[in-house]
Design an enzyme around this catalytic site. Structure first.
Site, short mmCIF file in Angstrom:
data_model
loop_
_atom_site.label_atom_id
_atom_site.label_comp_id
_atom_site.label_asym_id
_atom_site.label_seq_id
_atom_site.Cartn_x
_atom_site.Cartn_y
_atom_site.Cartn_z
N ASP A 146 -20.44 -17.05 6.68
CA ASP A 146 -20.74 -16.84 8.10
C ASP A 146 -22.26 -16.95 8.27
OD1 ASP A 146 -20.47 -16.16 10.83
OD2 ASP A 146 -20.61 -14.02 10.43
N CYS A 203 -16.41 -17.88 10.55
CA CYS A 203 -17.30 -18.00 11.70
C CYS A 203 -16.65 -18.96 12.69
CB CYS A 203 -18.64 -18.56 11.24
SG CYS A 203 -19.78 -18.94 12.58
N CYS A 227 -15.45 -14.36 18.03
CA CYS A 227 -16.62 -14.42 17.16
C CYS A 227 -16.32 -13.36 16.11
CB CYS A 227 -17.89 -14.06 17.92
SG CYS A 227 -19.31 -13.75 16.85
N HIS A 248 -18.07 -11.50 14.45
CA HIS A 248 -18.83 -10.25 14.57
C HIS A 248 -18.13 -9.21 15.45
CE1 HIS A 248 -22.22 -12.56 12.94
NE2 HIS A 248 -22.89 -11.42 12.84
N1 DGL Z 1 -19.95 -14.83 13.56
C1 DGL Z 1 -20.15 -16.06 14.21
C2 DGL Z 1 -18.89 -16.54 14.94
O1 DGL Z 1 -17.79 -16.18 14.57
C3 DGL Z 1 -21.40 -16.39 14.97
C4 DGL Z 1 -22.48 -15.42 15.19
C5 DGL Z 1 -23.81 -16.14 15.46
O2 DGL Z 1 -24.45 -16.49 14.49
O3 DGL Z 1 -24.16 -16.38 16.64
O4 DGL Z 1 -18.96 -17.31 15.85
#
Ligand code: DGL
Length: 274
Positions: free
Chosen positions: A20, A84, A198, A200
């Site tokens: 990620d 990601c 996302c 996160h």
């Molecule tokens: N965790 C990432 C996603 O699933 C992106 C976070 C980022 O770097 O903006 O899209």
């Protein structure tokens, strides 16, 4: 007749590599680690390229396959998980074309959301880059054709999730404002399911639910990806005991240093730079 001795199959220490831009991929690693308790795990965060969500398609399409090529050489993984959504919706095909090992992507869980929605209004909460991808149009058309699919991109929520792993609790007012990016759109008053598109965002799911003005169902791809990885590795040999996990950053700095305790909670005992 003596019973013939059976030779145990040789242990196969090749890891599953999770990738990620930052810490979000931990929301994919965690259910996989539970499902495959002997699997060796390497977690790579492209801290030098973070965040991806505000980058252009061209930058991500150039950066991710090149980096994953280096990582494949360095760690000889049995499988790579692009944990990601931003990288997957933009670069999954390029990575698959470039590498000769199984690649599992993470794309917005629009299909399960459409199955769950009673009101037929769902929200896709991702990065700005993810929510504008044709890949998302395609998922919405294929799996949620009878739903209104609202989208909102938030770089702030990515930053809040990273900070929370570093020990800083998110401000509920800011979380409510992010959710309002979906709920405040036309039709948003009927929205009942939010896709955490996302990786996160599932890290803040409890906090998001608590900050929401009404009950919402949150879905993400983590558990489904874990099942997919288990399926793709069926019959493979694992070490008898999982070796300590490794966390790898493309650049170590003061911010990454604050993340070591959280990484240890996910079984990633060592922190190294690429
Ligand atoms: N965790 C990432 C996603 O699933 C992106 C976070 C980022 O770097 O903006 O899209």
């Amino acid at each position: 007749m003596p019973i013939p001795e059976t030779t145990a199959p040789a242990s196969d220490a090749r890891p599953i590599l999770f990738f990620d831009s930052g810490m979000g991929g931990l929301s994919v690693l965690a259910p996989t680690a539970r499902l495959l308790p002997q699997a060796p795990l390497v977690y790579v965060a492209d801290s030098a390229g973070f965040p991806y969500g505000t980058r252009s398609e061209a930058e991500i399409a150039a950066r991710v396959p090149a980096l994953l090529g280096r990582l494949a050489e360095r760690f000889a993984p049995r499988l790579i998980v692009i944990a990601c959504n931003t990288a997957s919706t933009i670069a999954l095909q390029h990575v698959r074309a470039a590498l000769d090992i199984p690649i599992v992507g993470t794309v917005p869980a629009i299909k399960p959301a459409a199955l769950l929605s009673r009101t037929r209004v769902i929200g896709v909460l991702g990065t700005e880059a993810t929510v504008r991808q044709p890949y998302v149009d395609d998922l919405a058309a294929r799996f949620a054709g009878d739903c209104r699919v609202l989208r909102h991109g938030s770089a702030e929520l990515v930053a809040l999730a990273e900070a929370s792993l570093g020990g800083v609790a998110p401000d509920p007012g800011r979380l409510a404002a992010v959710l309002d990016g979906l709920l405040g759109q036309e039709g948003g008053e009927r929205l009942d399911v939010v896709v955490n598109a996302c990786t996160h965002f599932p890290l803040l799911e409890a906090e998001l639910a608590a900050a929401a003005p009404r009950a919402l169902t949150f879905v993400d791809g983590g558990a489904g990806i874990a099942r997919r990885i288990a399926h793709l590795t069926t019959g493979q040999v694992w070490p008898a005991v999982r070796p300590a996990g490794r966390a790898v950053f493309t650049a170590l700095d003061a911010r990454t240093a604050t993340l070591a305790p959280a990484l240890a909670r996910y079984g990633l005992a060592s922190v190294e730079s690429l």
